[in-house]
Design a protein around this motif. Sequence first.
Motif, mmCIF file in Angstrom:
data_model
loop_
_atom_site.group_PDB
_atom_site.id
_atom_site.type_symbol
_atom_site.label_atom_id
_atom_site.label_comp_id
_atom_site.label_asym_id
_atom_site.label_seq_id
_atom_site.Cartn_x
_atom_site.Cartn_y
_atom_site.Cartn_z
ATOM 1 N N ASN A 308 17.479 20.357 37.124
ATOM 2 C CA ASN A 308 17.107 21.768 37.054
ATOM 3 C C ASN A 308 17.205 22.255 35.606
ATOM 4 O O ASN A 308 17.493 21.479 34.687
ATOM 5 N N ASP A 309 16.959 23.545 35.400
ATOM 6 C CA ASP A 309 16.947 24.094 34.041
ATOM 7 C C ASP A 309 18.296 23.986 33.350
ATOM 8 O O ASP A 309 18.377 24.013 32.115
ATOM 9 N N ASN A 310 19.361 23.875 34.138
ATOM 10 C CA ASN A 310 20.707 23.760 33.560
ATOM 11 C C ASN A 310 21.112 22.308 33.312
ATOM 12 O O ASN A 310 22.248 22.050 32.894
ATOM 13 N N GLY A 311 20.198 21.395 33.593
ATOM 14 C CA GLY A 311 20.497 19.988 33.345
ATOM 15 C C GLY A 311 21.213 19.297 34.483
ATOM 16 O O GLY A 311 21.597 18.130 34.353
ATOM 17 N N ARG A 312 21.371 19.986 35.608
ATOM 18 C CA ARG A 312 22.043 19.364 36.739
ATOM 19 C C ARG A 312 21.066 18.457 37.486
ATOM 20 O O ARG A 312 19.934 18.837 37.782
ATOM 21 N N ILE A 313 21.508 17.254 37.802
ATOM 22 C CA ILE A 313 20.682 16.304 38.543
ATOM 23 C C ILE A 313 20.693 16.691 40.019
ATOM 24 O O ILE A 313 21.745 16.737 40.653
ATOM 25 N N TYR A 314 19.512 16.968 40.544
ATOM 26 C CA TYR A 314 19.432 17.331 41.958
ATOM 27 C C TYR A 314 18.633 16.305 42.773
ATOM 28 O O TYR A 314 18.535 16.408 43.999
ATOM 29 N N GLY A 315 18.089 15.312 42.094
ATOM 30 C CA GLY A 315 17.341 14.281 42.816
ATOM 31 C C GLY A 315 17.204 13.011 41.993
ATOM 32 O O GLY A 315 17.126 13.065 40.762
ATOM 33 N N ILE A 316 17.227 11.873 42.666
ATOM 34 C CA ILE A 316 17.027 10.597 41.990
ATOM 35 C C ILE A 316 16.275 9.656 42.929
ATOM 36 O O ILE A 316 16.564 9.604 44.131
ATOM 37 N N THR A 317 15.279 8.977 42.397
ATOM 38 C CA THR A 317 14.445 8.080 43.197
ATOM 39 C C THR A 317 14.285 6.754 42.466
ATOM 40 O O THR A 317 14.133 6.722 41.244
#
Length: 427
Positions: A308-317
């Motif tokens: 997201n815009d804050n650099g938090r990882i919310y998905g990985i594939t």
Amino acid sequence: MIAKIGRSSNLYGTLSYNNIKIEKEKGEILLLNKMIETADGSYSVSQLARSFEPYLLANRNTEKHTLHISLNPDPKDKVSDEKYKEMAQQYMTEMGYGDQPFIVFKHTDIDRSHIHIVSVCVDEEGKKISDQFEKIRSMKVCRELENKFGLISATGKKHQRDDKIFRPVNYQAGDVKSQIAAVVRHLPDYYKFQTLGEYNALLSLFNITTEKVEGEFMGKHWQGLLYFPLNEKGEKSGHPFKASLFGKNAGIDALEKHFTACKNKNNDQPLKQNLKKSITKALHSSKDEQAFKKKLKKEGIDTVVRKNDNGRIYGITFIDHRSKTVWNGSRLGKECSAKVFHDYWNNNIKPEIEIPDQMQAKKYQSTNANQPPEEFNRQFDFLNDSEKYSDIFIEALGTLIPGSLNKNYEEENFTYKKMKKKKRRKG
């Protein structure tokens, strides 16, 4: 040079397809053979069709009477109009159509010029001209034309041809629609994925993304897909394209059937265990995101991380090119979820992931590889060099689809729209 031979029962549709290229200043008529000519050299579809009417009226029982051939030199070949005329005349003569009326159109709508030839495959008495061993004869004529006109051999450059088709989209190069089409028409045939998110992760390797759109029209719910080109930063660039422009495989209905079919496969467990083993090894031997990605890339696995815009990882594939499967991290297990990787790479919280059973991985390798593991892995040595796909990988992907050049999806889509309009008028 590649020749594509198509047949249909729609002469007007075929002529209209080529005539529209002329109207858009992306085509011209190079040669008329046994055709009724006009004084000013300009032609409408109906004028061109008149030359074929006696043959169609005499036609006995040939349903697909219209012949549509394209001759496609290598993009590096520079072919003059005069050479194109000679090539078309020789090709048609040697294929048995030299005495037929035919038109030669030159197309310049893509980054390489090529010619289309429209004719009919029934003679003046209405008898069908033999198409026995047509493909073999066509290939022979193409080799003769290559030798005569000094063209690059298609047999020696097959991988380069496929490389041209399956290169990642470059939105600055133009003709973005054709670039996207070359990718999205075929990926579902060779990769397994179970969600739109996994499909998008795979598309991102080719600088493409898709979005689902839906609404209501006359009380009926509808849904579809839009495809967007991406720039080097992964941002949308240019206007979107409807999935219907790229054939049935690119549409939401076909993809949802693909999702279901992939979910019903019963042999995914060994693939899953083998992938988790690779992920685990890469995590234990790397300290940050880039090092992790690089290690997996060496094994033929791409990693797509969403933040997201804050650099938090919310998905990985993970895209495993060894087994041609795409896996969202959470589908592999909670130990491979996006939160685990965010905590490790940002908060230095080391994940507790156990290495899967070694026997499972060995079983996978023995049942799914037809060559020694070390030889298999060498196919992916090129992945070490960069984060983006190298041309070599695109060539390798392209060679999986040798028959892709035998279809003209743009013409098929054009004809399909004409048929729909005709049905609506009848209704």
